[in-house]
Structure formats: C-alpha cells, structure tokens
Design an enzyme around this catalytic site. Structure first.
Site, short mmCIF file in Angstrom:
data_model
loop_
_atom_site.label_atom_id
_atom_site.label_comp_id
_atom_site.label_asym_id
_atom_site.label_seq_id
_atom_site.Cartn_x
_atom_site.Cartn_y
_atom_site.Cartn_z
N LEU A 83 0.88 -1.17 0.00
CA LEU A 83 0.00 0.00 0.00
C LEU A 83 0.92 1.22 0.00
CD1 LEU A 83 -2.65 -1.09 2.71
CD2 LEU A 83 -2.76 -1.41 0.22
N VAL A 122 4.81 -1.31 3.13
CA VAL A 122 4.58 0.10 2.82
C VAL A 122 5.40 0.51 1.60
CG1 VAL A 122 4.66 2.44 3.73
CG2 VAL A 122 4.12 0.53 5.26
N LYS A 123 4.68 1.04 0.62
CA LYS A 123 5.33 1.42 -0.64
C LYS A 123 5.77 2.88 -0.54
CE LYS A 123 4.27 0.13 -5.36
NZ LYS A 123 3.13 -0.06 -6.25
N ILE A 124 7.05 3.09 -0.80
CA ILE A 124 7.67 4.41 -0.59
C ILE A 124 8.34 4.84 -1.90
CG2 ILE A 124 9.52 5.57 0.71
CD1 ILE A 124 7.67 4.69 2.81
#
Ligand code: E4P
Length: 220
Positions: free
Chosen positions: A56, A82-84
C-alpha cells in the site's frame, strides 16, 4: 518465482486468488483511483483476501509524513508492506521503518543505481518499472539483469519485484534472469493462462468422448 497482482480490483483478486496464483498484491494511488468505492474499504478487503504481502503506497513526500502514513497503513494488517517513492526523504523513511520492523517496497525505480541505494537503505523490495522504460525507448529488462546480478554479488536480501509489466514475455524474461517477484495486471495473468491450442484440444477431447458415449449408451 512469486506472482503478485498489480491491482486494487477485488473481483480480479478473488478470481486469481481462488486459483492459487496470487502470492501478493501491489497497489498504487492510480490503481485505487480506478476502482469504485471507498479506498480505505478496498484496502481493508484486499489485505483480508490475500495472505501474502500487500503493498500500500504512501502519498506524503516528507519523511515524517511517510512514517506517519506507514503506521496508519500498517493498521490494515500485518501483511501490509509500505510502498515508498524513490526520493531522498523516502530512503530516510525506509531506514527508520526498517528499524521499527516495518517492511517497505521502494517504488518508481528506473536504474540499477537507484535499486542499490534502496537496498542499502533497508528496503524489503525494490520495484523497477520496466514497461515505462520500454515506453521511453530504453530496454527495461536490462536493469533487471543488472539489479539481480548486483544483489547476488553482494548477497543483498532485498527482493527484486519486476513492475510495470506489459506482456507475458516480460514474465518469462524476468523468470530466466531470476527476479524474485513479478507483479502483473490481471489481464496479463489472463493472457499467460490461455492458449488457443488448449481450447482446441479440449473441445476435440469432449466431442470425441460424446461419440464414444453415443456408441456405448451404457457407459457411465
Ligand atoms: C508497481 O508497483 C506499479 O504499481 C505498477 O507496476 C506500475 O505499472 P504501470 O507502468 O503500468 O502503471
């Protein structure tokens, strides 16, 4: 090779998950914008349906915003990654989140150099966008070859997640190179599944068996 679905479409996720084909999910703000309904509810459902990692994406652009969002996204489930984005503040967030035990997927990677830095910062996954490189006239798969080789040379434990996949040949190439994961739009997975000779062969088997049944009425 792991297969992730690159979508926030619940119907497609259920369809391929029921076939045992979905090892994980990647989403992004664009993919969520294509779906009807409350994005928070969609994310909640995706995380429940799929047992594997679900990426996400944050939309903040400062380290503090990204970390705050990461904590919020993580509440959807333990399998959230967690997509960064691949920006300096993003790498700072990756480092801090790794220290907290939160896995990250560094997105928008367009060079092997960026992948090295994301891995050094502590990313669990790097997502090189090969289709967008192809679109820009640069062979996307070339950076997958470089990244896989470099990560192998130095035993980096970061997974190479091949993203922006446009056709089934991309999947075969990524597999031959040894990338750990490919993330596929549902229509590409559908194309991998189908073959006209399978349909033709099945239809011949079924009609031949009908003939056998007509000639042997007592056959069960
Ligand atoms: C990956 O995580 C991205 O969501 C995606 O693969 C981008 O693909 P696109 O170039 O088709 O938008």
């Amino acid at each position: 090779m792991k297969i992730f679905l690159d979508t926030a479409n619940i119907e497609s996720i259920k369809k391929y998950n029921d076939m045992g084909l979905v090892d994980g999910i990647t989403t992004n703000p664009t993919l969520l914008s294509k779906e009807k309904g409350n994005p928070a509810e969609i994310m909640r459902q995706v995380v429940k349906i799929v047992k594997g990692p679900v990426s996400l994406e944050v939309v903040g652009t400062t380290t503090a915003e990204m970390i705050e969002e990461a904590h919020r996204l993580k509440k959807y489930g333990q399998n959230v990654v967690v997509k960064i984005p691949m920006i300096p503040d993003g790498l700072k967030a990756v480092k801090k989140l790794k220290e907290e035990g939160i896995e990250t997927n560094v997105t928008l990677i367009f060079s092997a150099n960026q992948a090295i830095l994301a891995a050094k910062a502590g990313a669990a996954y790097v997502s090189p966008f090969i289709g967008r490189l192809d679109d820009a006239g640069q062979e996307g798969m070339a950076i997958i070859r470089e990244i896989v080789q470099i990560f192998k040379n130095y035993q980096f434990d970061t997974n190479v997640l091949v993203a922006s996949v446009r056709h089934p040949l991309h999947v075969i190439e990524a597999g031959k190179i040894g990338a750990q994961v490919v993330t596929l739009p549902p229509d590409i997975l559908g194309k991998m599944l189908a073959h006209p000779l399978t349909d033709k062969g099945l239809s011949a088997f079924l009609s031949d068996w009908e003939k056998v049944k007509r000639e042997n009425p007592n056959l069960t």
